[in-house]
Design a protein around this motif. Structure first.
Motif, mmCIF file in Angstrom:
data_model
loop_
_atom_site.group_PDB
_atom_site.id
_atom_site.type_symbol
_atom_site.label_atom_id
_atom_site.label_comp_id
_atom_site.label_asym_id
_atom_site.label_seq_id
_atom_site.Cartn_x
_atom_site.Cartn_y
_atom_site.Cartn_z
ATOM 1 N N GLY A 26 0.836 -1.199 0.000
ATOM 2 C CA GLY A 26 0.000 0.000 0.000
ATOM 3 C C GLY A 26 0.872 1.252 0.000
ATOM 4 N N GLU A 27 0.222 2.400 0.220
ATOM 5 C CA GLU A 27 0.936 3.674 0.290
ATOM 6 C C GLU A 27 1.977 3.629 1.424
ATOM 7 O OE1 GLU A 27 0.137 5.676 -2.018
ATOM 8 O OE2 GLU A 27 0.822 7.660 -1.366
ATOM 9 N N GLY A 28 3.205 3.968 1.121
ATOM 10 C CA GLY A 28 4.247 3.989 2.157
ATOM 11 C C GLY A 28 4.759 2.616 2.557
ATOM 12 N N GLU A 29 4.323 1.570 1.819
ATOM 13 C CA GLU A 29 4.739 0.202 2.184
ATOM 14 C C GLU A 29 5.599 -0.422 1.078
ATOM 15 O OE1 GLU A 29 1.015 -1.506 4.832
ATOM 16 O OE2 GLU A 29 1.082 -1.988 2.706
ATOM 17 N N GLY A 81 5.289 0.460 -2.829
ATOM 18 C CA GLY A 81 4.032 1.178 -3.026
ATOM 19 C C GLY A 81 4.295 2.672 -3.220
ATOM 20 N N GLY A 82 3.215 3.451 -3.293
ATOM 21 C CA GLY A 82 3.351 4.896 -3.518
ATOM 22 C C GLY A 82 4.087 5.573 -2.376
ATOM 23 N N ASN A 83 4.828 6.634 -2.713
ATOM 24 C CA ASN A 83 5.517 7.466 -1.711
ATOM 25 C C ASN A 83 6.599 6.756 -0.915
ATOM 26 O OD1 ASN A 83 4.443 9.945 -2.166
ATOM 27 N ND2 ASN A 83 2.629 9.535 -0.897
ATOM 28 N N VAL A 84 7.068 5.625 -1.408
ATOM 29 C CA VAL A 84 8.197 4.968 -0.741
ATOM 30 C C VAL A 84 9.475 5.613 -1.261
ATOM 31 C CG1 VAL A 84 9.528 2.807 -0.616
ATOM 32 C CG2 VAL A 84 7.049 2.791 -0.285
ATOM 33 N N THR A 85 10.326 6.074 -0.347
ATOM 34 C CA THR A 85 11.514 6.822 -0.778
ATOM 35 C C THR A 85 12.826 6.115 -0.465
ATOM 36 O OG1 THR A 85 11.509 7.982 1.339
ATOM 37 C CG2 THR A 85 10.384 9.073 -0.507
ATOM 38 N N PRO A 115 5.272 -1.279 6.328
ATOM 39 C CA PRO A 115 5.558 0.159 6.213
ATOM 40 C C PRO A 115 7.066 0.374 6.129
ATOM 41 C CG PRO A 115 4.055 -0.291 8.050
ATOM 42 C CD PRO A 115 4.555 -1.614 7.559
ATOM 43 N N GLU A 116 7.527 1.224 5.213
ATOM 44 C CA GLU A 116 8.984 1.383 5.073
ATOM 45 C C GLU A 116 9.614 1.942 6.341
ATOM 46 O OE1 GLU A 116 10.766 4.110 2.359
ATOM 47 O OE2 GLU A 116 9.248 5.655 2.620
#
Ligand code: NAP
Length: 336
Positions: A26-29, A81-85, A115-116
């Motif tokens: 998911g987002e951030g994962e 996922g989205g927004n993972v940096t 979650p990252e």
């Protein structure tokens, strides 16, 4: 993917290895292809659903919200996922799959979405099994060791239950900070504790550390088998007693609230009692703690100790061994 599935609370003997759909990041994962996951006492609590209060605390009222147990993982990033940096496919990572140690975190599977913020990159000098053995125990050890000033050079630190997951790491971190460490555990573990750097060892079946002549600046107490009043006897005037808490797989008999009431009382008392608790005013987030653990591993300052490794298909035997036998390090699951 293959995963260990828990349809209801109860004995780990009910766990089943099944084919289930892969999760998605998911987002951030990130989606991690799991290479190893570890067992520890809180994974057992989440599987059996005791103390019952954990069901109200987010694990799931009548059955686990997440049917896949396990919170400690090491593996390779499959996708982001989205927004993972911080991570990309192919990176080797380790960490906690869930911030809640009393709930299933999905680690006992071929893939898990994490979650990252809960991950760090895995140092190349440790195996996946070693890396997976560290997160929950390392977070508890670091969060409960007072700051370096209190356990710096020459300070006397006693670790009760030093041969377990938390104890083996707390011992090594206290040595990094140049404390003198007395390690207490069963006789079969004392050589291992010496090899991890303990200056002095005590066999708890023969000697009660609260009746000895030594005085300690810090006592880290994992099994909690001696009363606080007895531990005070062997603390220096400014010494601190830090309880970790262990229910010995339900043997404490507190089925509803577990040790929570006892520790709540200690927490409240620690506000007025200078000898009680770590004195740490605020705790760092999982990302910061994982970064410290990564640095310690990479520098060779902590060496995770593995007792045994089992394939996913032998999860029942892995739990039996965890609960019934004397362990010399952590029990891990290897995942193909
Ligand atoms: N305070 C916190 O911040 C916090 C947060 C989350 C979780 N926890 C709790 O922290 C605990 C984690 O412990 P862990 O992973 O280190 O457990 P562990 O691996 O089971 O280690 C416990 C050690 O204590 C030994 N032991 C048993 N009875 C003893 C006695 N009478 N005297 C001295 N040593 C004795 C055990 O030996 P045997 O293996 O031979 O029994 C083992 O080596 C869990 O119970 C968890 O619920 C604390």
């Amino acid at each position: 993917m293959k995963a260990i599935i828990q349809d209801r609370y109860g004995s780990p003997a009910h766990l089943q290895l099944r084919e289930v759909p892969e999760p998605a990041a998911g987002e951030g994962e990130v989606l991690v292809r799991v290479r190893a996951a570890s067992l520890h006492p809180d994974v057992w609590h989440a599987v059996v659903g005791r103390p019952y209060v954990l069901r109200l605390m987010g694990a799931g009222l009548f059955k686990p919200k997440n049917p896949i147990p396990g919170t400690d993982v090491a593996g390779v990033v499959e996708s982001a996922g989205g927004n993972v940096t911080r991570f990309q496919p192919g990176d080797e990572v380790f960490g906690l799959t869930s911030a809640d140690s009393w709930a299933n975190g999905g680690a006992f599977a071929q893939y898990v979405a994490v979650p990252e913020e809960c991950l760090a990159s895995k140092p190349g000098n440790v195996t996946f099994e070693q890396a997976a053995s560290v997160p929950a125990s390392g977070v508890i050890a670091l969060n409960n060791l007072p700051d370096a000033g209190r356990i710096g050079e020459g300070r006397e630190v006693l670790i009760n239950g030093a041969g377990g997951g938390v104890g083996t790491l707390a011992l090594q971190i206290a040595k990094v900070r140049e404390a003198r460490v007395t390690a207490v555990d069963a006789p079969g573990k004392l050589d291992m504790l010496r090899s991890l750097g303990a200056d002095h060892v005590i066999d708890y079946t023969r000697e009660d550390y609260t009746r000895g002549d030594r005085r300690y600046d810090l006592i880290i107490d994992v099994p909690g088998n001696r009363p606080l009043s007895a531990c005070r006897r062997v603390l220096t005037t400014e010494g601190r007693y830090v309880p970790i808490g262990h229910e010995h797989y339900g043997r404490s008999g507190q089925r509803i609230f577990g040790l929570i009431p006892y520790y709540l009382v200690l927490m409240i008392r620690s506000r007025f009692d200078e000898q009680l608790g770590s004195g740490n005013r605020s705790l760092p987030g999982t990302r910061e703690v994982m970064a410290v653990l990564r640095e310690l591993l990479e520098a060779g300052k902590i060496t995770p100790v593995i007792d045994s490794a089992y394939p996913l298909s032998e999860v029942h035997e892995a739990f039996r061994h965890l609960v019934e036998d004397e362990l010399h390090g952590k029990v891990v699951l290897t995942v193909g």
